[in-house]
Design an enzyme around this catalytic site. Structure first.
Site, mmCIF file in Angstrom:
data_model
loop_
_atom_site.group_PDB
_atom_site.id
_atom_site.type_symbol
_atom_site.label_atom_id
_atom_site.label_comp_id
_atom_site.label_asym_id
_atom_site.label_seq_id
_atom_site.Cartn_x
_atom_site.Cartn_y
_atom_site.Cartn_z
ATOM 1 N N TYR A 10 0.826 -1.212 0.000
ATOM 2 C CA TYR A 10 0.000 0.000 0.000
ATOM 3 C C TYR A 10 0.863 1.265 0.000
ATOM 4 C CZ TYR A 10 -4.637 -1.992 0.897
ATOM 5 O OH TYR A 10 -5.845 -2.626 0.796
ATOM 6 N N LYS A 62 3.241 -15.404 2.724
ATOM 7 C CA LYS A 62 3.481 -16.136 1.479
ATOM 8 C C LYS A 62 4.985 -16.347 1.391
ATOM 9 C CE LYS A 62 1.913 -17.863 -2.414
ATOM 10 N NZ LYS A 62 0.992 -19.015 -2.480
ATOM 11 N N ASP A 119 -2.923 -18.406 0.808
ATOM 12 C CA ASP A 119 -3.933 -19.124 0.013
ATOM 13 C C ASP A 119 -4.612 -20.195 0.871
ATOM 14 O OD1 ASP A 119 -1.423 -20.299 0.041
ATOM 15 O OD2 ASP A 119 -1.472 -20.979 -2.045
ATOM 16 N N ASP A 147 -6.230 -7.037 4.278
ATOM 17 C CA ASP A 147 -7.367 -6.382 3.635
ATOM 18 C C ASP A 147 -8.308 -7.438 3.074
ATOM 19 O OD1 ASP A 147 -8.923 -4.295 2.436
ATOM 20 O OD2 ASP A 147 -7.972 -4.790 0.523
ATOM 21 N N ASP A 159 -12.130 -9.072 4.903
ATOM 22 C CA ASP A 159 -13.438 -9.012 4.230
ATOM 23 C C ASP A 159 -14.035 -10.411 4.162
ATOM 24 O OD1 ASP A 159 -13.385 -6.265 3.758
ATOM 25 O OD2 ASP A 159 -14.070 -6.477 1.684
#
Ligand code: IPM
Ligand code: MG
Length: 357
Positions: A142, A190, A222, A246, A250
């Protein structure tokens, strides 16, 4: 106690939902003998329209001078469909995070027994799921530089950067949360692909011996995306970098059955910010139909984290549980017999008087 609260209502449904949270905060303050002082400030698209800046200096000053920030929502479809817009409402949120040093976003994910039937997951999978997601908020892709386009416009790049100190402070916070809970910490990364993730793992591994009671596990993002859906009850505290957080938060939020219910707290170096995790919901703006509960529950987090007033936070949670149990809810939860946003706010504020502590 004197509570100095900056109110950044923002865009879309922001003004309506923050108004309900303020009714509830006022009721709690009346009952418990506190004095709230509110200062309103502009953020998001409304701030762009009035000042050209989505997080104006004046707003930052008000936030810095307050004990806590109650935040509504930002975002406006006018900007979403214009890839060439140079200022965007979201930029205001990112500037606020950076300038207030809000490096940790805390999102409790909880299920409400009366709403289990609204979850997209089977009841037996989601029942009892209760965890806290801690997302790093001021680093990673970001904010990493360089970010941009090549001169011919045919190539674009973002850069993911993490420094050890940024990882360390958020991991320590995650350990603190785990110590107060079921002592299980899942770090999502990751590390099989990304150098930043390997630094996250290394940093976490070097901290873990200082918290011998906490069981630490490492999970690729994942796999985490899958496990949140398959077995949400297995998580206690989940910590991860900005972009993975993020996305996963959600995902985690919908297992509860309504996006309109989940609060969040962003904490860090300066004033903390409390906001619902849903967005500005422009289709509902001004219609008095949006669910105010996530904002009201964000006010509960504000009492707990910013003012260290746990009993006040519990009062709010109790009245929210009652509104759900008694069906005093907006149309996203009860499309057949819905109450309006302001009716729910009035009802909650009135109930604060009669709940027991
Ligand atoms: C969130 C939002 C923001 C983010 C957007 C609006 C910039 O999705 O708070 O999760 O990506 O952080
Ligand atoms: Mg998001």
């Amino acid at each position: 106690m004197e509570l100095k609260i900056a109110v950044l209502a923002g865009d879309g449904i922001g003004p309506e939902i923050t108004a309900q949270a303020i009714k509830v905060i006022n009721a709690v303050c009346r009952r418990m003998g506190h004095d709230p002082y509110y200062r309103e400030a502009l953020v998001g698209a409304v701030a762009i329209d009035k000042t050209g800046d989505p997080y104006p200096e004046e707003t930052h000053k008000i936030c810095m001078e307050s004990d806590a920030v109650l935040f509504g929502a930002i975002g406006d479809p006018r900007f979403d469909n214009d890839p060439n817009a140079t200022v965007r409402p979201e930029k205001g949120l990112l500037s606020m995070r950076r300038k207030l040093g809000l490096y940790a976003n805390i999102r409790p994910v909880m299920t409400f027994p009366s709403l289990l039937h609204k979850s997209p997951l089977r009841k037996d999978i989601v029942e009892g799921a209760e965890f806290v997601a801690i997302r790093e908020l001021t680093g990673g892709i970001y904010f990493g530089r360089p970010q941009g386009r090549s001169e011919d416009g045919n190539t674009a790049y973002d850069t993911c950067v993490y420094h050890r100190y940024e990882i360390e402070r958020i991991c320590r916070l995650a350990f603190d949360f785990a110590m107060k809970r079921r002592k299980k910490l899942t770090m999502v990364d990751k590390a099989n692909v990304l150098a930043t993730s390997r630094l996250w793992r290394e940093t976490m591994q070097s901290l873990a011996p200082s918290f011998p009671e906490v069981e630490v596990e490492y999970m690729f993002v994942d796999n985490a995306a899958m496990q949140i859906i398959q077995w949400p009850g297995r998580f206690d505290v989940l910590v991860t970098e900005n972009m993975f957080g993020d996305i996963l938060t959600d995902e985690a939020s919908v297992i509860t059955g309504s996006l309109g219910l989940l609060p969040s707290a962003s904490i860090g170096m300066h004033t903390s910010v409390f906001e619902p995790i849903h967005g500005s919901y422009p289709q509902a703006a001004g219609r008095n139909i949006a669910n105010p509960l996530a904002t009201v529950l964000s006010a509960a987090l504000m009492f707990e984290y910013a003012f260290n007033l746990g009993a006040e936070a519990d009062l709010i949670r109790q009245v929210v549980d009652r509104s759900l149990a008694e069906g005093v809810v907006t149309e996203d939860i009860d499309p057949v017999k819905p109450e309006s946003t302001s009716e729910v706010g009035d009802w909650l504020a009135a109930r604060i008087e009669d709940v027991t502590t």
